[in-house]
Motif scaffolding. Sequence first.
Motif, short mmCIF file in Angstrom:
data_model
loop_
_atom_site.label_atom_id
_atom_site.label_comp_id
_atom_site.label_asym_id
_atom_site.label_seq_id
_atom_site.Cartn_x
_atom_site.Cartn_y
_atom_site.Cartn_z
N GLN A 20 1.05 -1.19 -0.04
CA GLN A 20 0.08 -0.09 0.21
C GLN A 20 0.83 1.10 0.04
OE1 GLN A 20 -2.39 -0.70 3.62
NE2 GLN A 20 -3.75 -1.69 2.45
N LEU A 21 1.84 1.30 0.62
CA LEU A 21 3.03 2.37 0.79
C LEU A 21 3.67 2.59 -0.55
CD1 LEU A 21 4.08 1.90 4.34
CD2 LEU A 21 2.66 3.89 3.46
N TYR A 22 4.19 1.32 -1.08
CA TYR A 22 5.38 1.37 -2.20
C TYR A 22 4.50 0.45 -3.23
CZ TYR A 22 7.70 3.38 1.74
OH TYR A 22 8.27 3.77 2.83
N PRO A 23 3.70 0.77 -4.07
CA PRO A 23 2.83 -0.22 -5.07
C PRO A 23 3.89 -0.56 -6.13
CG PRO A 23 2.02 2.17 -5.27
CD PRO A 23 2.87 2.13 -3.88
N GLN A 24 5.00 0.22 -6.40
CA GLN A 24 5.62 -0.06 -7.59
C GLN A 24 6.90 -0.79 -7.07
OE1 GLN A 24 4.96 1.10 -10.58
NE2 GLN A 24 3.38 2.08 -9.33
N VAL A 25 6.82 -1.44 -6.02
CA VAL A 25 7.98 -2.44 -5.65
C VAL A 25 7.29 -3.82 -5.79
CG1 VAL A 25 9.50 -3.25 -4.03
CG2 VAL A 25 9.15 -0.99 -4.32
N ARG A 26 7.92 -4.68 -6.59
CA ARG A 26 7.82 -6.17 -6.58
C ARG A 26 8.61 -7.16 -5.52
NH1 ARG A 26 7.93 -4.47 -11.62
NH2 ARG A 26 9.80 -6.06 -12.15
N ILE A 27 8.27 -7.99 -4.91
CA ILE A 27 8.67 -8.59 -3.94
C ILE A 27 9.19 -10.25 -4.42
CG2 ILE A 27 8.79 -9.45 -1.43
CD1 ILE A 27 8.98 -6.62 -1.80
N HIS A 28 10.41 -10.46 -4.10
CA HIS A 28 10.87 -11.84 -4.62
C HIS A 28 11.63 -12.20 -3.14
CE1 HIS A 28 12.65 -15.33 -6.44
NE2 HIS A 28 13.57 -15.33 -5.54
N ILE A 29 10.88 -13.34 -2.46
CA ILE A 29 11.57 -13.90 -1.22
C ILE A 29 12.11 -15.06 -1.49
CG2 ILE A 29 11.03 -14.68 1.08
CD1 ILE A 29 8.66 -12.70 1.03
N GLU A 30 13.42 -15.17 -1.05
CA GLU A 30 14.28 -16.48 -1.25
C GLU A 30 14.18 -17.18 0.13
OE1 GLU A 30 16.28 -19.24 -3.74
OE2 GLU A 30 15.27 -17.23 -4.40
N THR A 31 13.52 -18.17 0.32
CA THR A 31 13.61 -18.76 1.90
C THR A 31 14.42 -19.79 1.79
OG1 THR A 31 11.82 -20.32 1.22
CG2 THR A 31 11.01 -18.49 2.06
N ALA A 32 15.51 -19.56 2.87
CA ALA A 32 16.62 -20.26 3.04
C ALA A 32 17.04 -20.33 4.51
CB ALA A 32 17.91 -19.80 2.48
N ASN A 33 17.34 -21.48 5.13
CA ASN A 33 17.70 -21.62 6.35
C ASN A 33 19.30 -21.63 6.52
OD1 ASN A 33 15.08 -21.66 7.53
ND2 ASN A 33 14.84 -23.70 6.99
N ARG A 34 19.84 -21.26 5.65
CA ARG A 34 21.29 -20.96 5.65
C ARG A 34 21.70 -19.34 5.27
NH1 ARG A 34 23.64 -21.64 0.80
NH2 ARG A 34 22.05 -22.75 -0.76
N TYR A 35 22.65 -18.89 5.43
CA TYR A 35 23.18 -17.59 5.07
C TYR A 35 23.37 -17.65 3.59
CZ TYR A 35 22.31 -15.97 9.86
OH TYR A 35 21.90 -15.85 11.33
N LEU A 36 22.84 -17.11 2.95
CA LEU A 36 23.08 -17.03 1.40
C LEU A 36 24.16 -15.89 1.12
CD1 LEU A 36 19.93 -17.53 -0.42
CD2 LEU A 36 21.60 -19.30 0.01
N ASP A 37 24.96 -15.92 0.23
CA ASP A 37 26.13 -14.78 -0.20
C ASP A 37 25.05 -13.84 -0.96
OD1 ASP A 37 27.79 -13.38 -2.27
OD2 ASP A 37 29.10 -14.23 -0.78
N MET A 38 25.14 -12.69 -0.45
CA MET A 38 24.21 -11.60 -0.78
C MET A 38 24.55 -11.08 -2.23
SD MET A 38 23.25 -9.53 2.58
CE MET A 38 21.83 -8.76 1.88
#
Length: 314
Positions: free
Chosen positions: A116-134
């Motif tokens: 609602q605040l930022y309608p132009q942002v699309r979200i991709h969530i990468e679920t991982a229970n380890r720390y990915l290299d950003m």
Amino acid sequence: MDRLTELELFVKVAELGSLGGAAEALGLSNPAASRYLASLEARLSARLVERNTRRLYLTSEGQDFYERARALLAELKEAEAAVHSSTLNPSGVLRISASLSFSMQQIAPRLVRYHQLYPQVRIHIETANRYLDMIDNGIDVAIRNREFEPDSSITIRRLGSTRRVLCASASYLAERGQPQTPEALAGHDFLIYVHANNAHELRLSRGEQTQTVPIQGLLESNDGQVLRAAALSGLGILVQPSYIVYDDIVAGRLVPLLNDWDLPRIQINIAYPNRRHLSAKVRSFIDFMVAEFERDEAERKWTSFMGLQRTVGR
């Protein structure tokens, strides 16, 4: 010589029909403008501008080069404007990395407000229970539980901290009994998160007292939601951060155990690559999550011993 200045000067000369006028428009001296134009013609090995006593005009080569140079400068301005806009107005794809539990319980339910605040942002969530290299994985922000990052190129901002809670279902406790002391945990079936520090022991503290209790896993998993589901079905005792089991405890689906004892607490941070200029989408999400945690008083709830006093039969 600065090639971009050469192009800008030449385009201005063509548009204004005057070397002096072009120099003034770009804040150059007349001698400097002459040198820029001469340098451009020398580099191209072509005469671009002809002059006589009354006027200045483009050669045929100059006219063709003007069309191309004007289009090139227009594209450059559009590119600069787009980048500038993206630093001011959140837009594009935001890539987030977090554990499945945190993504399900703390990020996904808040995305309606964020959208609602930022309608132009699309979200991709990468679920991982380890720390990915950003950097290698193109992650913009990540939720992490360590107090500092060994990589100096990563910056962290604290969201809060949480207790780790021992809990089980009423059906399990009715069958196996409710432990009242750390020693009474011996012989119980545990549901163990394998990525926890010292996963097979509990370091309990109460005031000046400390006790370390070894535990055996009836079920072990690298995902907290698997363990939570098993605990709700009555399989054993769960050891998880409060933010995962808080709602289950408040609703009576799980019962906290040894609540006057404390386990090492977990810090929750939001991590992001240390860039000089953060994009608007990254900055907006970081500020949004910090504000959400403050609004919900998340740390107070997740570190409090109050509100988690439910026992079997109450």
